[in-house]
Design an enzyme around this catalytic site. Structure first.
Site, PDB file in Angstrom:
ATOM      1  N   CYS A   1      -4.050   3.520  -5.323  1.00  0.00           N
ATOM      2  CA  CYS A   1      -3.622   3.932  -3.983  1.00  0.00           C
ATOM      3  C   CYS A   1      -3.479   5.443  -3.867  1.00  0.00           C
ATOM      4  CB  CYS A   1      -2.323   3.241  -3.581  1.00  0.00           C
ATOM      5  SG  CYS A   1      -2.475   1.449  -3.559  1.00  0.00           S
TER       6      CYS A   1
ATOM      7  N   GLY B   1      -5.472  -6.937   4.358  1.00  0.00           N
ATOM      8  CA  GLY B   1      -4.165  -7.512   4.062  1.00  0.00           C
ATOM      9  C   GLY B   1      -3.578  -7.052   2.745  1.00  0.00           C
ATOM     10  N   PHE B   2      -3.307  -8.006   1.824  1.00  0.00           N
ATOM     11  CA  PHE B   2      -2.600  -7.676   0.587  1.00  0.00           C
ATOM     12  C   PHE B   2      -3.343  -8.216  -0.625  1.00  0.00           C
ATOM     13  CE2 PHE B   2      -0.813 -11.815   1.857  1.00  0.00           C
ATOM     14  CZ  PHE B   2      -0.914 -12.533   0.681  1.00  0.00           C
ATOM     15  N   ALA B   3      -3.049  -7.608  -1.779  1.00  0.00           N
ATOM     16  CA  ALA B   3      -3.589  -8.077  -3.065  1.00  0.00           C
ATOM     17  C   ALA B   3      -2.423  -8.130  -4.051  1.00  0.00           C
ATOM     18  CB  ALA B   3      -4.677  -7.137  -3.568  1.00  0.00           C
TER      19      ALA B   3
ATOM     20  N   GLY C   1      -6.771   0.912   6.396  1.00  0.00           N
ATOM     21  CA  GLY C   1      -5.977   2.070   6.023  1.00  0.00           C
ATOM     22  C   GLY C   1      -5.772   2.097   4.517  1.00  0.00           C
TER      23      GLY C   1
END
Length: 234
Positions: A191, A173-175, A89
């Protein structure tokens, strides 16, 4: 329920190679779940948490707008950067050296079956980690990720997030920007949100370099507490 999470640090690794590895682990968990459903096999499903640092790359999520990438292929090449459309997403995201990237590949049936809660817990892992550096990090309403000075003209994003889930199995996941080269964020609309700045932990602390190993240790500590996970390094 299997609460054991196998943590791997892949070091510096190409984005596509890492994506393929994620897909391999993701598929293995899904295959086990399907076998359990069809054959009542009663097999445990694995959980993984990958740390990685990518060479310069821009990735565009399923709902993203390519116009949020502000450079063409030739300019990307000049910047030694790659571009991929991916199955998570979110919109456009940059990954590069100096970022701590975390990819939890979890069977949420082992924890809780709530994607909204999962995202909030991931954000909370970052928020608690940054609090250890005396930074007050927050969520921004309607904008996934972790921010500083939300609601002020100085709001800036320090951690981007985007996940995929199928049959309660997660990937991506995340950065978290720890020692990131912020110039690379100028080549996109982060984003897809116009007019919002991006920052990095070393900038916020006024340091040339933050110990990334220490940051990872703090992230895993808070992850294991929030998810009540039994973390094992492999």
């Amino acid at each position: 329920m299997n609460k054991k999470v196998q943590v791997q640090d892949l070091g510096l690794k190409d984005y596509k190679e890492t994506w393929d590895y994620q897909e391999q682990l993701f598929k293995s968990i899904l295959d086990t779940k399907i076998k359990n459903r069809r054959e009542a096999a009663g097999l445990e499903t694995d959980n993984h948490f990958l740390f990685v640092e990518h060479p310069h790359v821009y990735t565009l999520g399923k709902s993203g707008d390519i116009s949020n990438l502000l450079v063409d292929e030739a300019q990307l090449k000049a910047k030694h950067a790659k571009f991929y459309k991916v199955n998570r997403g979110g919109d456009i995201t940059y990954h590069g050296p100096g970022q701590v990237v975390g990819y939890p590949i979890l069977d949420l049936d082992n924890f809780f079956t709530d994607i909204h809660k999962y995202l909030r817990f991931l954000e909370e892992v970052i928020i608690r980690t940054l609090a250890e550096y005396d930074l007050i990090a927050e969520r921004s309403k309607g904008e996934t990720g972790v921010w500083l000075d939300v609601g002020t003209p100085f709001a800036r994003k320090i951690c981007a997030m985007g996940v995929r889930a199928s049959r309660w199995v997660t990937m991506h996941g995340f950065a978290l920007n720890v020692n990131a080269d912020l110039g690379y964020f100028d080549l996109m609309i982060p984003c897809g949100i116009k007019g919002k700045a991006v920052t990095s932990l070393n900038v916020e602390l006024g340091l040339e370099k933050v110990d990334e190993t220490e940051v990872k240790q703090k992230l895993i500590k808070h992850f294991s507490e929030l998810f009540e996970a039994d973390v094992v390094n492999i």
